[in-house]
Design a protein around this motif. Structure first.
Motif, mmCIF file in Angstrom:
data_model
loop_
_atom_site.group_PDB
_atom_site.id
_atom_site.type_symbol
_atom_site.label_atom_id
_atom_site.label_comp_id
_atom_site.label_asym_id
_atom_site.label_seq_id
_atom_site.Cartn_x
_atom_site.Cartn_y
_atom_site.Cartn_z
ATOM 1 N N HIS A 257 -1.017 1.694 4.020
ATOM 2 C CA HIS A 257 -0.681 2.037 3.158
ATOM 3 C C HIS A 257 -1.812 1.248 2.269
ATOM 4 O O HIS A 257 -2.993 0.161 3.060
ATOM 5 C CB HIS A 257 0.966 0.189 2.924
ATOM 6 C CG HIS A 257 1.553 0.702 3.067
ATOM 7 N ND1 HIS A 257 2.634 1.410 1.948
ATOM 8 C CD2 HIS A 257 2.288 0.739 4.094
ATOM 9 C CE1 HIS A 257 3.525 1.343 2.581
ATOM 10 N NE2 HIS A 257 3.676 0.905 4.023
ATOM 11 N N LEU A 298 0.507 -4.238 -2.328
ATOM 12 C CA LEU A 298 0.210 -2.477 -2.281
ATOM 13 C C LEU A 298 0.883 -1.654 -3.265
ATOM 14 O O LEU A 298 1.696 -2.380 -3.800
ATOM 15 C CB LEU A 298 0.757 -2.857 -1.116
ATOM 16 C CG LEU A 298 0.404 -3.191 0.346
ATOM 17 C CD1 LEU A 298 1.717 -3.015 1.221
ATOM 18 C CD2 LEU A 298 -0.547 -2.937 0.462
ATOM 19 N N ASN A 415 6.377 -2.567 3.812
ATOM 20 C CA ASN A 415 5.719 -2.339 2.901
ATOM 21 C C ASN A 415 5.570 -4.073 1.779
ATOM 22 O O ASN A 415 5.578 -3.938 0.758
ATOM 23 C CB ASN A 415 5.885 -1.473 2.146
ATOM 24 C CG ASN A 415 7.413 -1.160 1.405
ATOM 25 O OD1 ASN A 415 8.302 -2.087 1.840
ATOM 26 N ND2 ASN A 415 7.059 0.230 0.893
#
Length: 417
Positions: A257, A298, A415
């Motif tokens: 990511h 992120l 994530n």
């Protein structure tokens, strides 16, 4: 510091236009065979090579970097150093790393500009206060330092923070005084110089295109500069972990990511600590050159691109101005992105792989820069067959056994960490 980078040498070179400096490390051709190959010339790879040579006397080592040394995440981060973790599997490791940071400039004979200016994690609810108190107690139990501040304590330490924000009032904060920042490129250069002085070959512009495996054991690598044999291979390639692991047939529990970071124009000193916003993931400090260095979460999608998207930039600026209203008067100078290798539980992996002689250093998520000396120290011990208890819980098989190190309690979704 040695005379090579001492005061009088710096003064002399400054007066003559810095024309007398030589290369800080060699640019060797790769040999046909090494005892150990480290794939990745970033902070972790260079630190591993340095400690292999310095601590274990293993000097027939090559660091292979597809670009230039320090061109990846070690030079693309917000430079924060800390050890304020909750779970034993992380706190033991990061406290060891912080201890190495405290003596790193002297050890490397190179000024990495480590600045223990403290970090304050602000909290905004009673529940967050309880969580930070538990974290602080756990840190103290593992030999780290922690101080729980009330609202006035935060106001005293960071006067420009909007403590009385009507939407996100600050109740207090957890402070670690020994935490701070360091100069990211100086860290890479210091480890590179130290490894080179001890005989390690630092080979740039040498991309690994294949990993040779025979009868379940590594025998070497294929590179853009020809084949190189090795008895042991360590992978320390950050956001490229999945791609490099696939060269050996490994399917690793890693997602890539992008994480954006930002720096403002240089201004007079206004923030003397590293400070984080508990009502949203936002962190900020001020560099020695005066720029505000900050970041947040992120971007939320898988990518290998070192750039982000505009909605996340808007989110970061909104959090920043809510936290530090004076930021609204400051101009943004630049932004950049680093590729994070996110593990399912948000914690790193330092372990052997199922392939004999192949070692893995991965899954650093947000914690890669602060881990640099500790990662190199522990990974070198593992490769030298002297594993240390600091990485006892950072096993690759923990995702199969369920013994995860989930700091956030967010579950197995890359994530969210």
């Amino acid at each position: 510091m040695s005379d090579r980078y001492g005061f009088w040498r710096l003064l002399r070179e400054g007066l003559r236009g810095h024309t007398g400096w030589g290369p800080a490390w060699r640019d060797p051709e790769p040999k046909a065979e090494y005892d150990v190959i480290i794939i990745g010339g970033g902070g972790h790879g260079l630190a591993t090579a340095y400690y292999l040579a310095k601590v274990h006397g293993i000097t027939n080592v090559a660091v292979l970097e597809k670009g230039y040394l320090g061109g990846g995440n070690v030079g693309r981060n917000t430079t924060i150093v800390r050890s304020n973790y909750l779970h034993t599997g992380n706190e033991l490791f990061y406290e060891k790393s912080l201890q190495l940071w405290e003596g790193l400039s002297g050890d490397l004979d190179y000024n990495v500009m480590f600045s223990p200016r403290s970090i304050i994690n602000c909290f905004h609810t009673d529940g967050q206060r309880d969580a930070e108190a538990r974290r602080g107690n756990q840190m103290i139990l593992h030999g780290a330092d922690a101080v729980l501040l009330d609202k006035e304590g935060v106001r005293r330490e960071a006067p420009l923070i909007d403590v009385d924000n009507p939407r996100f009032p600050i109740y207090g904060g957890l402070m670690q005084k020994r935490a701070g920042t360091a100069r990211h490129d100086a860290v890479a250069w210091g480890f590179a110089r130290g490894a080179d002085k001890r005989g390690v070959d630092l080979i740039q512009n040498c991309e690994v295109t294949g990993i040779d495996v025979e009868d379940g054991r590594v025998t070497g690598v294929q590179t853009s500069r020809g084949p190189i044999k090795a008895k042991k291979i360590g992978m320390a390639v950050a956001g490229n972990t999945s791609r490099v692991g696939a060269l050996a047939g490994l399917r690793l529990p890693i997602e890539s990511h992008v994480l954006q970071a930002f720096v403002s124009e240089g201004i007079k000193p206004m923030l003397h600590n590293v400070i984080t916003f508990g009502a949203g993931h936002f962190y900020i400090s001020q560099s020695d050159k005066g720029g505000l260095v900050f970041g947040a979460s992120l971007d939320g999608y898988n990518t290998y691109a070192q750039r982000g998207n505009l909605p996340l930039i808007e989110h970061v600026m909104e959090a920043g101005v809510s936290f530090v209203p004076a930021m609204s008067k400051v101009r943004l100078l630049r932004s950049w992105g680093g590729v994070m290798d996110m593990s399912p539980d948000g914690s790193p992996i330092i372990d052997k792989t199922p392939i004999e002689g192949l070692y893995l250093n991965a899954g650093w998520c947000y914690g890669g820069f602060k881990a640099t000396p500790g990662s190199g120290w522990c990974f070198s011990h593992l490769i030298a067959d002297k594993p240390t208890h600091h990485i006892a819980q950072m096993r690759l098989d923990r995702f199969k056994t369920g013994r995860v190190i989930d700091e956030l309690g967010a579950g197995a979704q890359h994530n969210l960490h």
